[in-house]
Design a protein around this motif. Structure first.
Motif, PDB file in Angstrom:
ATOM      1  N   GLU A   7       0.819  -1.208   0.000  1.00 30.05           N
ATOM      2  CA  GLU A   7       0.000   0.000   0.000  1.00 30.05           C
ATOM      3  C   GLU A   7       0.859   1.267   0.000  1.00 30.05           C
ATOM      4  O   GLU A   7       0.487   2.274  -0.607  1.00 30.05           O
ATOM      5  CB  GLU A   7      -0.929  -0.008   1.230  1.00 30.05           C
ATOM      6  N   SER A  10       2.359   1.428  -3.738  1.00 25.06           N
ATOM      7  CA  SER A  10       1.401   1.438  -4.852  1.00 25.06           C
ATOM      8  C   SER A  10       0.340   2.511  -4.692  1.00 25.06           C
ATOM      9  O   SER A  10      -0.292   2.915  -5.666  1.00 25.06           O
ATOM     10  CB  SER A  10       0.716   0.073  -4.961  1.00 25.06           C
ATOM     11  N   ARG A  11       0.148   2.966  -3.438  1.00 22.40           N
ATOM     12  CA  ARG A  11      -0.919   3.912  -3.123  1.00 22.40           C
ATOM     13  C   ARG A  11      -2.282   3.345  -3.537  1.00 22.40           C
ATOM     14  O   ARG A  11      -3.178   4.086  -3.965  1.00 22.40           O
ATOM     15  CB  ARG A  11      -0.678   5.265  -3.819  1.00 22.40           C
ATOM     16  N   LYS A  12      -2.451   2.016  -3.389  1.00 24.62           N
ATOM     17  CA  LYS A  12      -3.703   1.342  -3.738  1.00 24.62           C
ATOM     18  C   LYS A  12      -4.069   0.345  -2.640  1.00 24.62           C
ATOM     19  O   LYS A  12      -3.226  -0.063  -1.839  1.00 24.62           O
ATOM     20  CB  LYS A  12      -3.578   0.609  -5.079  1.00 24.62           C
ATOM     21  N   ILE A  13      -5.332  -0.051  -2.660  1.00 27.50           N
ATOM     22  CA  ILE A  13      -5.787  -1.110  -1.753  1.00 27.50           C
ATOM     23  C   ILE A  13      -5.600  -2.454  -2.450  1.00 27.50           C
ATOM     24  O   ILE A  13      -5.977  -2.606  -3.621  1.00 27.50           O
ATOM     25  CB  ILE A  13      -7.276  -0.904  -1.394  1.00 27.50           C
ATOM     26  N   PRO A  14      -5.005  -3.451  -1.780  1.00 32.52           N
ATOM     27  CA  PRO A  14      -4.811  -4.763  -2.434  1.00 32.52           C
ATOM     28  C   PRO A  14      -6.130  -5.384  -2.880  1.00 32.52           C
ATOM     29  O   PRO A  14      -7.148  -5.295  -2.182  1.00 32.52           O
ATOM     30  CB  PRO A  14      -4.159  -5.605  -1.331  1.00 32.52           C
ATOM     31  N   TYR A  15      -6.125  -5.939  -4.061  1.00 33.93           N
ATOM     32  CA  TYR A  15      -7.283  -6.645  -4.615  1.00 33.93           C
ATOM     33  C   TYR A  15      -8.502  -5.718  -4.742  1.00 33.93           C
ATOM     34  O   TYR A  15      -9.650  -6.143  -4.592  1.00 33.93           O
ATOM     35  CB  TYR A  15      -7.661  -7.857  -3.756  1.00 33.93           C
ATOM     36  N   GLU A  16      -8.270  -4.472  -4.987  1.00 39.61           N
ATOM     37  CA  GLU A  16      -9.364  -3.517  -5.073  1.00 39.61           C
ATOM     38  C   GLU A  16     -10.302  -3.852  -6.224  1.00 39.61           C
ATOM     39  O   GLU A  16      -9.864  -4.146  -7.344  1.00 39.61           O
ATOM     40  CB  GLU A  16      -8.808  -2.097  -5.252  1.00 39.61           C
ATOM     41  N   GLY A  17     -11.628  -3.895  -5.912  1.00 38.83           N
ATOM     42  CA  GLY A  17     -12.637  -4.163  -6.928  1.00 38.83           C
ATOM     43  C   GLY A  17     -12.970  -5.630  -7.106  1.00 38.83           C
ATOM     44  O   GLY A  17     -13.895  -5.960  -7.865  1.00 38.83           O
ATOM     45  N   PRO A  20     -14.387 -10.377  -2.251  1.00 42.69           N
ATOM     46  CA  PRO A  20     -13.559 -10.845  -1.130  1.00 42.69           C
ATOM     47  C   PRO A  20     -13.482 -12.360  -0.999  1.00 42.69           C
ATOM     48  O   PRO A  20     -12.412 -12.912  -0.727  1.00 42.69           O
ATOM     49  CB  PRO A  20     -14.241 -10.214   0.094  1.00 42.69           C
ATOM     50  N   PRO A  36      -0.757  -9.730  -4.643  1.00 41.82           N
ATOM     51  CA  PRO A  36      -0.746  -8.539  -5.516  1.00 41.82           C
ATOM     52  C   PRO A  36       0.560  -8.453  -6.301  1.00 41.82           C
ATOM     53  O   PRO A  36       1.594  -9.019  -5.925  1.00 41.82           O
ATOM     54  CB  PRO A  36      -0.861  -7.372  -4.527  1.00 41.82           C
TER      55      PRO A  36
END
Length: 397
Positions: A7, A10-17, A20, A36
């Motif tokens: 995070e 990458s400045r992202k949430i893992p597995y975003e979208g 779950p 990821p």
């Protein structure tokens, strides 16, 4: 911890979208080992730690104490995000674009960014501000070049902050001269002279707090002289190598004369600026100075802006060798007077004091040491009269 590293870089949430439940099944299945993708900006050592932290083999994952030892051995460069060439180019372009808007008016900067040629633009009525440092030549002679640069930097940083406050566009700095203008970049037709007047008063006050030499408090603080004038100008960008944004016209010359004929810690303006200032700020302190001989313009009526400064030196403003000298207004009192024996003798220069009165200026006479020396020389010459009267007359002449 591996996900935290992901995070950060990458400045992202893992597995975003993703769903779950589906993600969790793939993550727990050792045959799939769904993880990821390593961010492109993640440095090598941090990438290795991240992969170890999310290894499907729990025995291979580092414990907290192991991570602590790893981070102790790492340097700041090991954790610095990587920047690819494209990002570097974009950042450089953004920085260059921002700098354009600091140097040029927005309209001009937009044209330069688009690769267009900037055409001359006429401005019907602007107010141009000039200032310079009193006895800058003496200060430059006494200080090293590095200290002069540091002194100017401190002064101009203070001026720049005031320019932002009063929305004065900074045109340029030429040595110790700071040049600004209002009603150029934005429509300030109702306030342009008042803005310059307010800016000028605060600039004089700010300069009086700037130490000449920070390593030597006894050197004292700076004094500036200020002048401004209102009228039409033409603006344009000159040259292609290090292009320069400049203003042209007689308004620039007159504004520079207003500054050059001002005195220490005083603000002088032309009659044109004074007339507009009375309309824009009727209660603004303004006092008629009178007619002043201006080079190339003849006699011009000028005005003092603001109240007369106190010449008293406060404890926060220590005296110095630069402050000891008198400030002289070199406006001639009149034409040369006809002296004795058909010779012409120049009139004694006059000094305009801060209250507006005119008095003889003792600083224009020869220093006492030179007068004493001159007296001794005259005595020696007169002693020769016993040998030859004609020789004595030649010596006296």
């Amino acid at each position: 911890f591996g996900m935290i590293i992901y995070e950060i870089y990458s400045r992202k949430i893992p597995y975003e979208g993703l769903h779950p439940r589906k993600v969790l099944r793939k993550v727990c299945d050792p045959r799939i080992n769904y993880r990821p993708q390593v961010p492109d900006t993640c440095p090598k050592r941090m990438s290795e730690i991240m992969k170890r932290c999310w290894s499907h083999n729990t025995g291979f994952r580092p414990e907290a104490k192991d991570l602590d030892m790893i981070f102790v051995d790492m340097s700041a460069n090991d954790a610095e995000p990587l920047i690819d060439q494209e990002n570097t180019r974009l950042r450089t372009e953004v920085a260059a674009g921002d700098m354009l808007y600091q140097v040029f008016p927005k309209k001009v900067a937009d044209q330069l960014k688009a690769g267009q040629k900037v055409e001359p633009e006429t401005h019907d009525n602007v107010t141009v501000f000039f200032s310079d440092i009193v006895r800058f030549t003496d200060i430059s002679r006494a200080l090293s070049p590095v200290k002069v640069c540091n002194m100017l930097d401190r002064l101009y940083l203070a001026f720049d902050a005031l320019a932002n406050k009063h929305e004065v566009f900074k045109v340029e700095t030429i040595g110790d001269a700071w040049v600004g203008v209002t009603n150029l970049e934005e429509n300030q037709s109702a306030t342009h002279v008042k803005r310059i007047a307010d800016f000028a008063i605060e600039a004089v006050a700010a300069a009086s707090t700037i130490m000449i030499d920070e390593d030597d408090p006894s050197s004292g603080t700076l004094h500036i002289r200020v002048g401004f004038h209102s009228g039409p100008v033409v603006s344009n960008v000159i040259g292609s190598l290090n292009p320069r944004y400049a203003l042209f016209g007689d308004t620039m010359n007159t504004a520079a004369r207003m500054e050059g004929l001002s005195t220490s810690d005083r603000i002088q303006c032309s009659e044109a600026s004074a007339r507009i200032l009375k309309e824009q700020a009727p209660g603004f302190p303004l006092r008629r100075r009178g007619k002043v001989a201006v080079k190339g313009k003849g006699q011009m009526v000028t005005y003092w802006v603001g109240s007369a400064p106190s010449r008293a030196i406060s404890p926060s403003r220590p005296s110095s060798g630069f402050d000891d000298k008198k400030i002289v207004d070199f406006q001639a009192d009149g034409p040369a007077e006809e002296g004795k024996k058909g010779r012409f003798r120049k009139s004694n220069p006059k000094r305009v004091d801060m209250a507006g009165g005119i008095s003889d200026d003792p600083s224009n006479s020869a220093p006492s040491i030179l007068r004493n020396k001159k007296g001794r020389d005259n005595g020696r010459r007169l002693s020769l009269s016993s040998r030859s009267a004609s020789f004595s007359q030649q010596c006296i002449l």
